[in-house]
Structure formats: C-alpha cells, structure tokens
Design a protein around this motif. Structure first.
Motif, PDB file in Angstrom:
ATOM      1  N   ILE A 186       0.964  -1.206   0.131  1.00  0.00           N
ATOM      2  CA  ILE A 186       0.030   0.159  -0.191  1.00  0.00           C
ATOM      3  C   ILE A 186       0.702   1.313  -0.065  1.00  0.00           C
ATOM      4  CG2 ILE A 186      -1.969   1.187   1.435  1.00  0.00           C
ATOM      5  CD1 ILE A 186      -2.696  -1.251   2.480  1.00  0.00           C
ATOM      6  N   VAL A 187       0.764   2.146  -0.890  1.00  0.00           N
ATOM      7  CA  VAL A 187       1.519   3.309  -1.065  1.00  0.00           C
ATOM      8  C   VAL A 187       0.650   4.410  -0.971  1.00  0.00           C
ATOM      9  CG1 VAL A 187       3.382   4.377  -2.281  1.00  0.00           C
ATOM     10  CG2 VAL A 187       3.125   2.107  -2.514  1.00  0.00           C
ATOM     11  N   THR A 188       0.759   5.579  -0.482  1.00  0.00           N
ATOM     12  CA  THR A 188       0.117   6.871  -0.353  1.00  0.00           C
ATOM     13  C   THR A 188       1.297   7.804  -0.760  1.00  0.00           C
ATOM     14  OG1 THR A 188       0.395   7.556   1.881  1.00  0.00           O
ATOM     15  CG2 THR A 188      -1.275   5.963   1.348  1.00  0.00           C
ATOM     16  N   LEU A 189       0.968   8.788  -1.895  1.00  0.00           N
ATOM     17  CA  LEU A 189       1.865   9.814  -2.264  1.00  0.00           C
ATOM     18  C   LEU A 189       1.253  11.096  -1.978  1.00  0.00           C
ATOM     19  CD1 LEU A 189       2.948   8.152  -5.626  1.00  0.00           C
ATOM     20  CD2 LEU A 189       4.444   8.351  -3.562  1.00  0.00           C
ATOM     21  N   PRO A 190       1.985  12.159  -1.675  1.00  0.00           N
ATOM     22  CA  PRO A 190       1.444  13.563  -1.502  1.00  0.00           C
ATOM     23  C   PRO A 190       1.366  13.967  -2.877  1.00  0.00           C
ATOM     24  CG  PRO A 190       3.838  13.300  -0.845  1.00  0.00           C
ATOM     25  CD  PRO A 190       3.497  11.743  -1.103  1.00  0.00           C
ATOM     26  N   ASP A 191       2.080  13.813  -3.769  1.00  0.00           N
ATOM     27  CA  ASP A 191       2.172  14.560  -5.071  1.00  0.00           C
ATOM     28  C   ASP A 191       2.577  13.527  -6.209  1.00  0.00           C
ATOM     29  OD1 ASP A 191       2.383  16.325  -6.963  1.00  0.00           O
ATOM     30  OD2 ASP A 191       4.167  17.386  -6.138  1.00  0.00           O
ATOM     31  N   LEU A 192       1.608  13.400  -7.330  1.00  0.00           N
ATOM     32  CA  LEU A 192       1.816  12.644  -8.462  1.00  0.00           C
ATOM     33  C   LEU A 192       2.957  13.339  -9.418  1.00  0.00           C
ATOM     34  CD1 LEU A 192      -1.594  11.044  -9.186  1.00  0.00           C
ATOM     35  CD2 LEU A 192       0.275  10.031  -8.098  1.00  0.00           C
ATOM     36  N   MET A 193       3.339  14.819  -9.024  1.00  0.00           N
ATOM     37  CA  MET A 193       4.378  15.363  -9.736  1.00  0.00           C
ATOM     38  C   MET A 193       3.729  15.614 -11.351  1.00  0.00           C
ATOM     39  SD  MET A 193       7.441  15.143  -7.909  1.00  0.00           S
ATOM     40  CE  MET A 193       8.086  14.109  -7.008  1.00  0.00           C
ATOM     41  N   ALA A 222      -3.242   8.795  -3.828  1.00  0.00           N
ATOM     42  CA  ALA A 222      -2.808  10.140  -3.946  1.00  0.00           C
ATOM     43  C   ALA A 222      -3.938  11.136  -3.317  1.00  0.00           C
ATOM     44  CB  ALA A 222      -2.420  10.455  -5.364  1.00  0.00           C
ATOM     45  N   PRO A 223      -3.973  11.399  -2.108  1.00  0.00           N
ATOM     46  CA  PRO A 223      -5.077  12.073  -1.371  1.00  0.00           C
ATOM     47  C   PRO A 223      -5.087  13.711  -2.041  1.00  0.00           C
ATOM     48  CG  PRO A 223      -3.205  11.450   0.282  1.00  0.00           C
ATOM     49  CD  PRO A 223      -2.937  10.752  -1.125  1.00  0.00           C
ATOM     50  N   ASN A 224      -4.189  13.993  -2.196  1.00  0.00           N
ATOM     51  CA  ASN A 224      -4.099  15.648  -2.722  1.00  0.00           C
ATOM     52  C   ASN A 224      -4.596  15.335  -4.237  1.00  0.00           C
ATOM     53  OD1 ASN A 224      -3.159  16.277  -0.190  1.00  0.00           O
ATOM     54  ND2 ASN A 224      -1.135  15.888  -0.674  1.00  0.00           N
ATOM     55  N   ASP A 225      -4.044  14.771  -4.896  1.00  0.00           N
ATOM     56  CA  ASP A 225      -4.797  14.652  -6.411  1.00  0.00           C
ATOM     57  C   ASP A 225      -5.930  14.035  -6.478  1.00  0.00           C
ATOM     58  OD1 ASP A 225      -2.132  15.277  -8.145  1.00  0.00           O
ATOM     59  OD2 ASP A 225      -1.369  14.101  -6.478  1.00  0.00           O
TER      60      ASP A 225
END
Lengths: 258, 201
Positions: A71-78, A109-112
């Motif tokens: 499970i990966v969560t990323l702040p930014d997908l760039m 990606a919660p922010n995206d």
C-alpha cells in the motif's frame, strides 16, 4: 619511462570507466520512494495502529499465498498519470515473486484525489480489471468522499484480499440481483483461469526448453524482464525485513478519482 | 620501455575481451525487442477481442448513435483483416499502415466512450461498467507494452550503431536492420472533444 607507464595505466583506467559507462545507461527518472515496508505512507494519512493492522493482514496473506501487496500513499503525483506511478513503483521495487509476478500496488494520492490498484501479470486472473474497478468504485471511494481515508484504504485492502481469495462481493450494491450473479461468474471463472494459466505455463516451459536446446537464448524470459532491466537494482530496496521478490507488471488493474 | 609495452599489450587484450564478450549482444537484444513487440500485438489483440462484446452491449441501448458504432465496427474490421508482413518491424511502410489502423480503432473507441456519456442508463448497467473497466485496463496495457517495445528497440538500434556492436554487425550480422520505432502514444495527444451539440458525426 615511468611517466609513460603511468600515462598508459591512466588510459586503461579511462577505457575501463568508459566501458562501464557505456554498458550501464544511467536512468534519470523520477525519484522512487524507499520501500520501507508493506505500507509506505508518504502522504501521512494512516495512523501507526492502522498501518500495523494493514501490514499484518498483508503479511498473513503473503505467508499463505506468496502474493505481495504494497500500500503506497503519495503526497504528489508530480503531474504524471497515476498509471505511470503504479508501474514504476511495482517494477522498480519488484513487488511479487520472480517468475510468478504476483504483486499488487494499492496506490492512493490524497491530494490529487486519485487512486489505483496496479495488478502484476500473475494476478490478472484472480483480480481482473473489472473487479479492481469494482473495489475502487464501491468499496473505497464512498469512504474517501466522506473524507475517511483510513476506512477507505482498509476497505480497499479487504476487497483486494477477498478477490484474491475468490470471494469478493461489492460493498454497496444498488441492484440486489447482479451482485451474486457477478460473484457466480467469478466463482466459475477462477478455476478455469487457473487451468488455462497452468496449461499455458506447462506449454511455455516445454517450448522454452526446446528453444534452449536449439540455441542458447531465452526468448520469453526477456518479455518479463525487459521493463525492469533498466536499473531495477538501483532503486531503494529496504534492508529491514521486507523487500520485493522480483515480480513484474504489465499495466493491469484499474484507476479511479473521487 | 618494456613495462609500457606490456601494459599496452594488456590494454589491447582487455579491449579484445571486452569486444568479444559482445558477440551475442545483437541477437539477444534483437530477441528482446521481438518479444516486446509480441507483447504489443498480444495487447492489441486483447482489445480487438473486446470490441464485439462492447458493440453488442451498446447496440442494446435504445437509439444509440449509429454512425459512432459503425465507425468502431469498421475500424475493428480493418484491424482484423490487416496482413502483417514478416518484415513488419524493419519495414517503415508496413509499420505506418499498422499504426494507422490501430490508431483508427483507438480514436473510434474513445469517440464511442465520449458519446456514451449521453446515455446514462447504458452507462449505469453492470455489463457496460465491466466492459469499460476492461477497455481502460487494456488501453493502459497497450501503452505499457508500447513503452517496453520503444525501450528495447532503442537499446537494439543503439547496439547496431555503436562500438563494438557495429563491428559485429559488419562481420556476422550484416543482414540486421534497425527496427522501426513507434510514436510515443499519439492517441494521448489528441484528446477527443466533448461536443454534445453536434451529434451528426
């Protein structure tokens, strides 16, 4: 005399360095986060307790089946499509066992406001795109829409594990009849897929043996390793306990937005 | 001077060993490029196999726009009847035809998916949702397979043109030609416009 010898030695070192450089084409890609465990919460949406629970569930499943789930969560997908990230992480870390390619990346990606379930070659039968999509749409996104990220991730993992066990049922089913119909189809499809996969592997193995005898080449092996060959070993693999088994991915799975 | 002579000889020997170790590089890189291409064909076939089911499902919807469906059926037929010559990978013209036909099916399908937005009842059915997920997954697989092919062709073509591969090519593999490169996802550059007003086309 000595200076001439030194110059020649210097040239030799240079030639060696050039040879090394030309054989390894440096891959300057996006930075891949370090695989710190079965849950890599870069975006920081999971509590420590939840993280531990999720890790334990995944570890138990891996022990029973050898499937690897991360499970990966990323702040930014760039600015990159989430599909690119799923593939890069899956191949870069080598999630899944080598040869079985039984890895899954559950990426949020919660922010995206995007998520993806990336499915390795070997699990495309038990977790087909349509099921991955169903898990995203009916198990995960309802929680995410209410802002409950943790519940969404937990529901998503439960859905994935159920699908791999062959007993997945969509959570919120508006039409009562179609749910059981769908799982019936899955129930009959899974043994057939297993049989087809088994027959395919047997055929490929015998073909490969014949090829190997004729000429010393590995034709179909390359298809699996071609993607990860460009520097998979250089990506940050963890030293503590968990690491990818060398599995590969081919773009299977589903994505969603909320 | 004797030491320098020995060192030079050693250097030459090292170069020779390095050069010889690449004797199999051209055929093995050729095979990995071919395997990557097989995967591209495999994923395109997977998409072609989805189309009849998709067309049947959409046809069921009352008064679904005929021209859109016909365009998909036509593009699918073109892909299905296409003859792939054995030298496809090194033949620019054959490759152009292949790309044009597959690209035609890609745009016909994305057009269909745009038009479907006008039929919420159809969109909500279980059968269509499944097909849509399968189609999206397959398009993504195609993109991945194309990317892998592009990478392995780049490696193969580079091997043919650089030292020591260029020497091996002239000695042993003179018949090997560079393989055709693919455009990087041309279908992703022209996103179909959503225009609900003009339903003529």
């Amino acid at each position: 005399m000595w200076s001439a010898a030194r110059r020649v030695v210097g040239l030799m070192v240079l030639a060696t360095m050039l040879a090394i450089l030309s054989s390894s084409h440096a891959a300057a890609e996006l930075e891949i986060p370090t695989l710190t465990g079965r849950v890599v919460d870069k975006a920081g949406i999971l509590s420590d307790a939840t993280e531990a629970t999720l890790s334990a569930k995944i570890a138990a499943h891996e022990k029973a089946s050898s499937d690897q789930i991360v499970i990966v969560t990323l702040p930014d997908l760039m600015g990159r499509p989430i599909e690119d990230w799923g593939l890069m992480l899956g191949r870069g870390w080598g999630i899944g066992q080598q040869g079985k390619d039984n890895g899954i990346i559950f990426l949020v990606a919660p922010n995206d406001r995007e998520l993806r379930i990336e499915v390795g070659y070997g699990l495309e039968g038990s977790l087909p795109d349509a099921t991955a999509n169903e898990i995203i749409q009916s198990d995960v996104i309802p929680h995410f829409k209410q802002g409950d990220m943790e519940a969404g991730v937990i529901a998503g993992l439960d859905g994935i594990l159920a699908a791999l066990g062959g007993s997945y049922q969509p959570a919120a089913q508006p039409i009562v009849g179609s749910g059981s119909e769908f799982s019936n189809a899955v129930d009959t499809a899974v043994p057939i897929l297993f049989f087809v996969a088994f027959a395919g592997i047997a055929l490929l193995t015998s073909l490969r043996r014949r090829w190997d005898k004729k000429r010393n080449r590995y034709i179909w092996y390359v298809a699996h390793s071609s993607g990860s060959s460009s520097g998979s070993s250089s990506f940050g693999r963890s030293s503590g306990g968990f690491s990818g088994g060398g599995g590969s991915f081919g773009g299977g799975g589903a994505s969603g937005k909320w | 001077m004797r030491i320098a002579g020995i060192v030079v000889l050693g250097l030459l020997a090292a170069l020779l060993v390095w050069g010889f170790s690449g004797i199999n590089a051209i055929p093995s890189k050729e095979e990995s490029a071919k395997a990557a291409w097989a995967q591209v064909l495999n994923q395109y076939q997977r998409r072609a196999d989805l189309v009849p089911n998709l067309v049947a499902t959409v046809k069921g919807a009352a008064e679904f726009e005929k021209s859109t469906l016909e365009a998909v059926v036509e593009a699918r037929a073109k892909v299905g009847t296409m003859q792939l010559p054995p030298d496809l990978l090194t033949n620019p013209e054959a490759m152009r035809v292949f790309e044009a036909n597959q690209g035609g099916l890609t745009s016909a399908l994305s057009r269909l998916m745009v038009v479907v937005e006008k039929y919420p009842d159809l969109k909500a059915t279980e059968g269509f949702k499944t097909l849509q997920a399968q189609l999206e997954g397959t398009e993504n697989r195609i993109a991945v397979a194309r990317k892998d092919y592009i990478d392995s062709v780049r490696i193969y073509n580079t091997e043919l043109k650089t030292f020591p591969g260029v020497l091996w090519k002239s000695f042993l593999y003179a018949d090997r030609e560079p393989m055709q490169q693919l455009q990087v996802e041309p279908e992703k550059q022209d996103v179909p416009k959503v225009d609900f007003g003009a339903s003529g086309n």
